[in-house]
Design a protein around this motif. Structure first.
Motif, short mmCIF file in Angstrom:
data_model
loop_
_atom_site.label_atom_id
_atom_site.label_comp_id
_atom_site.label_asym_id
_atom_site.label_seq_id
_atom_site.Cartn_x
_atom_site.Cartn_y
_atom_site.Cartn_z
N PRO A 1 -149.68 -12.89 -49.73
CA PRO A 1 -148.37 -12.85 -49.10
C PRO A 1 -148.45 -12.54 -47.61
CG PRO A 1 -148.83 -10.74 -50.11
CD PRO A 1 -150.02 -11.63 -50.42
N LYS A 2 -147.38 -12.84 -46.93
CA LYS A 2 -147.18 -12.40 -45.57
C LYS A 2 -146.03 -11.40 -45.60
CE LYS A 2 -148.73 -16.75 -43.50
NZ LYS A 2 -148.46 -17.78 -42.48
N GLU A 3 -146.18 -10.28 -44.90
CA GLU A 3 -145.15 -9.25 -44.95
C GLU A 3 -145.00 -8.57 -43.61
OE1 GLU A 3 -146.17 -5.94 -47.52
OE2 GLU A 3 -148.30 -6.50 -47.39
N GLY A 4 -143.85 -7.95 -43.41
CA GLY A 4 -143.61 -7.24 -42.16
C GLY A 4 -142.23 -6.63 -42.14
N LYS A 5 -141.89 -6.05 -41.00
CA LYS A 5 -140.55 -5.48 -40.83
C LYS A 5 -140.13 -5.60 -39.38
CE LYS A 5 -141.11 -0.60 -39.66
NZ LYS A 5 -140.71 0.78 -39.97
N VAL A 6 -138.82 -5.61 -39.16
CA VAL A 6 -138.26 -5.62 -37.82
C VAL A 6 -137.12 -4.61 -37.78
CG1 VAL A 6 -138.88 -8.00 -37.22
CG2 VAL A 6 -136.74 -7.55 -38.42
N VAL A 7 -136.83 -4.13 -36.59
CA VAL A 7 -135.75 -3.16 -36.40
C VAL A 7 -134.90 -3.63 -35.22
CG1 VAL A 7 -135.16 -0.75 -35.94
CG2 VAL A 7 -137.26 -1.29 -37.17
N GLY A 8 -133.59 -3.52 -35.38
CA GLY A 8 -132.70 -3.92 -34.29
C GLY A 8 -131.32 -3.35 -34.48
N GLN A 9 -130.39 -3.80 -33.65
CA GLN A 9 -129.01 -3.34 -33.75
C GLN A 9 -128.34 -3.96 -34.97
OE1 GLN A 9 -127.57 -1.00 -31.68
NE2 GLN A 9 -129.67 -0.83 -30.89
N ILE A 10 -127.44 -3.18 -35.57
CA ILE A 10 -126.77 -3.63 -36.79
C ILE A 10 -125.99 -4.93 -36.55
CG2 ILE A 10 -124.72 -2.20 -36.37
CD1 ILE A 10 -124.55 -1.76 -39.39
N GLN A 11 -125.47 -5.12 -35.33
CA GLN A 11 -124.69 -6.33 -35.02
C GLN A 11 -125.58 -7.57 -34.92
OE1 GLN A 11 -124.69 -3.52 -33.23
NE2 GLN A 11 -122.61 -2.75 -32.93
N GLU A 12 -126.89 -7.38 -34.88
CA GLU A 12 -127.82 -8.50 -34.72
C GLU A 12 -128.49 -8.88 -36.04
OE1 GLU A 12 -130.40 -6.77 -31.80
OE2 GLU A 12 -129.33 -7.75 -30.15
N ALA A 13 -127.76 -8.70 -37.14
CA ALA A 13 -128.35 -8.88 -38.46
C ALA A 13 -128.94 -10.28 -38.65
CB ALA A 13 -127.29 -8.61 -39.53
N LYS A 14 -128.17 -11.31 -38.30
CA LYS A 14 -128.65 -12.67 -38.48
C LYS A 14 -129.90 -12.93 -37.63
CE LYS A 14 -127.14 -17.50 -38.31
NZ LYS A 14 -125.99 -18.41 -38.03
N LYS A 15 -129.86 -12.47 -36.40
CA LYS A 15 -130.99 -12.65 -35.49
C LYS A 15 -132.24 -11.94 -36.01
CE LYS A 15 -132.33 -11.75 -30.69
NZ LYS A 15 -131.91 -11.13 -29.40
N LEU A 16 -132.06 -10.76 -36.62
CA LEU A 16 -133.20 -10.01 -37.15
C LEU A 16 -133.86 -10.76 -38.30
CD1 LEU A 16 -131.87 -6.35 -37.09
CD2 LEU A 16 -133.74 -7.29 -35.72
N GLY A 17 -133.05 -11.39 -39.15
CA GLY A 17 -133.61 -12.19 -40.24
C GLY A 17 -134.44 -13.34 -39.71
N GLN A 18 -133.93 -14.00 -38.68
CA GLN A 18 -134.66 -15.11 -38.06
C GLN A 18 -135.96 -14.61 -37.43
OE1 GLN A 18 -131.58 -16.31 -35.35
NE2 GLN A 18 -130.63 -17.73 -36.81
N GLU A 19 -135.86 -13.46 -36.76
CA GLU A 19 -137.02 -12.88 -36.08
C GLU A 19 -138.14 -12.55 -37.07
OE1 GLU A 19 -138.02 -8.73 -33.74
OE2 GLU A 19 -136.01 -9.59 -33.49
N LEU A 20 -137.79 -11.95 -38.21
CA LEU A 20 -138.80 -11.59 -39.19
C LEU A 20 -139.44 -12.83 -39.81
CD1 LEU A 20 -140.36 -9.45 -40.72
CD2 LEU A 20 -138.47 -9.33 -42.38
N ALA A 21 -138.64 -13.84 -40.09
CA ALA A 21 -139.18 -15.09 -40.64
C ALA A 21 -140.16 -15.74 -39.68
CB ALA A 21 -138.03 -16.05 -40.97
N HIS A 22 -139.79 -15.80 -38.41
CA HIS A 22 -140.69 -16.39 -37.41
C HIS A 22 -141.97 -15.57 -37.26
CE1 HIS A 22 -136.88 -18.32 -35.48
NE2 HIS A 22 -137.31 -18.97 -36.54
N LEU A 23 -141.83 -14.25 -37.37
CA LEU A 23 -143.00 -13.37 -37.28
C LEU A 23 -143.98 -13.66 -38.41
CD1 LEU A 23 -144.33 -10.82 -35.96
CD2 LEU A 23 -143.02 -9.46 -37.59
N LEU A 24 -143.44 -13.79 -39.63
CA LEU A 24 -144.32 -14.01 -40.78
C LEU A 24 -144.94 -15.42 -40.75
CD1 LEU A 24 -142.59 -12.31 -43.86
CD2 LEU A 24 -143.92 -11.33 -41.98
N LYS A 25 -144.22 -16.36 -40.24
CA LYS A 25 -144.77 -17.72 -40.14
C LYS A 25 -145.97 -17.79 -39.22
CE LYS A 25 -140.62 -20.46 -41.14
NZ LYS A 25 -139.61 -21.38 -40.56
N LYS A 26 -146.01 -16.88 -38.25
CA LYS A 26 -147.13 -16.87 -37.29
C LYS A 26 -148.37 -16.14 -37.82
CE LYS A 26 -144.14 -17.03 -33.18
NZ LYS A 26 -143.67 -16.27 -32.00
N LEU A 27 -148.19 -15.35 -38.87
CA LEU A 27 -149.33 -14.57 -39.39
C LEU A 27 -150.36 -15.46 -40.06
CD1 LEU A 27 -147.44 -11.51 -40.94
CD2 LEU A 27 -148.66 -11.63 -38.77
#
Length: 299
Positions: free
Chosen positions: A273-299
């Motif tokens: 598996p690829k795994e990880g976590k991201v932290v951000g502002q609560i208002q940026e929920a959608k952006k955080l999901g995108q950010e984590l997906a892109h992070l895992l795709k690069k692993l």
């Protein structure tokens, strides 16, 4: 006419979830007339879900309900959010996410309080690649067999099959159904063992776009923290191109003004598996999901 027609599946859990929404609406609007329309979906027609190829289709528990919504035969649909595809049909939207139930999975067994105590080679019945992969990641010496059906069916099969040492179920479903598990061990699984399905434990109230009346009626039911959590999880799933049967686990947690999103993903054909976590502002929920997906795709 002050009438609201709600569409739902006819399963015991779906009816209980829908009734919980009806109760809240009646408390808020004493003069509102509410009718329920039970709609049989493709998933319901597959009975015990033996047709594994069909299970891979997206929206098997929602598309017939959404069709009735688009045709204005119903005004509101109540879904288990994890069953709702991340790609919404044109003309529909999620109007509210009520407060989320416990999103975790739990270990259920007649004999063992936790899967870490199982003997090598023990058989565990699980119903999704996400659960199977995460269990085998911690205990590669176990045997995993598929299990289908609703919660009651799975518990019945676990009782009857003496070779099965346990199964994994969603806590939310057990709680909402009010199932007595006093004869079982029922142990919530921490994130080190099991990340839940994106959106697990949450309900989605779906309406037609432009139907201001219905959207206004249900707005008071929306829970902002719950909506942000599931938005991040579903955004993560969407960016990975996954559906409800994908080997993807996610868990978002609101911590003050911050949102923490954990994710795990098995790319198709991959044993690791690829795994990880991201932290951000609560208002940026959608952006955080995108950010984590892109992070895992690069692993």
């Amino acid at each position: 006419m002050n009438l609201l027609v709600i569409g739902t599946r006819g399963s015991p859990l779906a009816l209980i979830q829908t009734q919980s929404i009806i109760d809240r609406l009646k408390q808020e609007y004493t003069d509102l007339e509410i009718k329920t329309k039970i709609i049989k979906t493709t998933g319901d027609q597959l009975c015990d879900y033996e047709h594994l190829e069909a299970i891979q289709q997206r929206g098997i528990f929602t598309k017939e309900i959404e069709k009735k919504l688009l045709e204005a035969e119903i005004d509101l649909a109540v879904h288990s959010l994890k069953d709702l595809p991340v790609e919404m049909p044109q003309g529909l939207e999620i109007a509210a996410i009520p407060p989320r139930e416990d999103p975790r999975d739990c270990w259920v067994s007649l004999h063992y309080p936790h899967p870490d105590g199982l003997e090598p080679g023990a058989i565990v019945a699980v119903g999704s690649p996400r659960r199977a992969n995460q269990l085998l990641r911690k205990r590669p010496d176990l045997r995993v067999v598929p299990i289908r059906g609703n919660v009651e069916t799975r518990l019945k099969r676990l009782r009857e099959n003496k070779e099965w040492m346990g199964t994994i179920l969603a806590i939310a479903g057990i709680k909402r159904l009010g199932i007595d598990l006093s004869s079982f061990f029922c142990t919530p699984l921490g994130m080190d063992w099991m990340l839940a399905a994106p959106g697990q434990g949450a309900l989605a109230l779906e309406t037609r776009q432009g139907d201001k009346r219905t959207k206004d009626l249900v707005q008071f039911l929306n829970d902002f923290p719950s909506a942000c959590e599931v938005c991040a999880e579903r955004s993560f799933l969407y960016e990975l191109g996954g559906g409800c049967r994908a080997a993807v686990g996610a868990m978002a947690k609101v911590e003050g003004s911050k949102l923490v999103l954990y994710g795990i993903w098995w790319p198709e054909g991959s044993l690791r598996p690829k795994e990880g976590k991201v932290v951000g502002q609560i208002q940026e929920a959608k952006k955080l999901g995108q950010e984590l997906a892109h992070l895992l795709k690069k692993l």
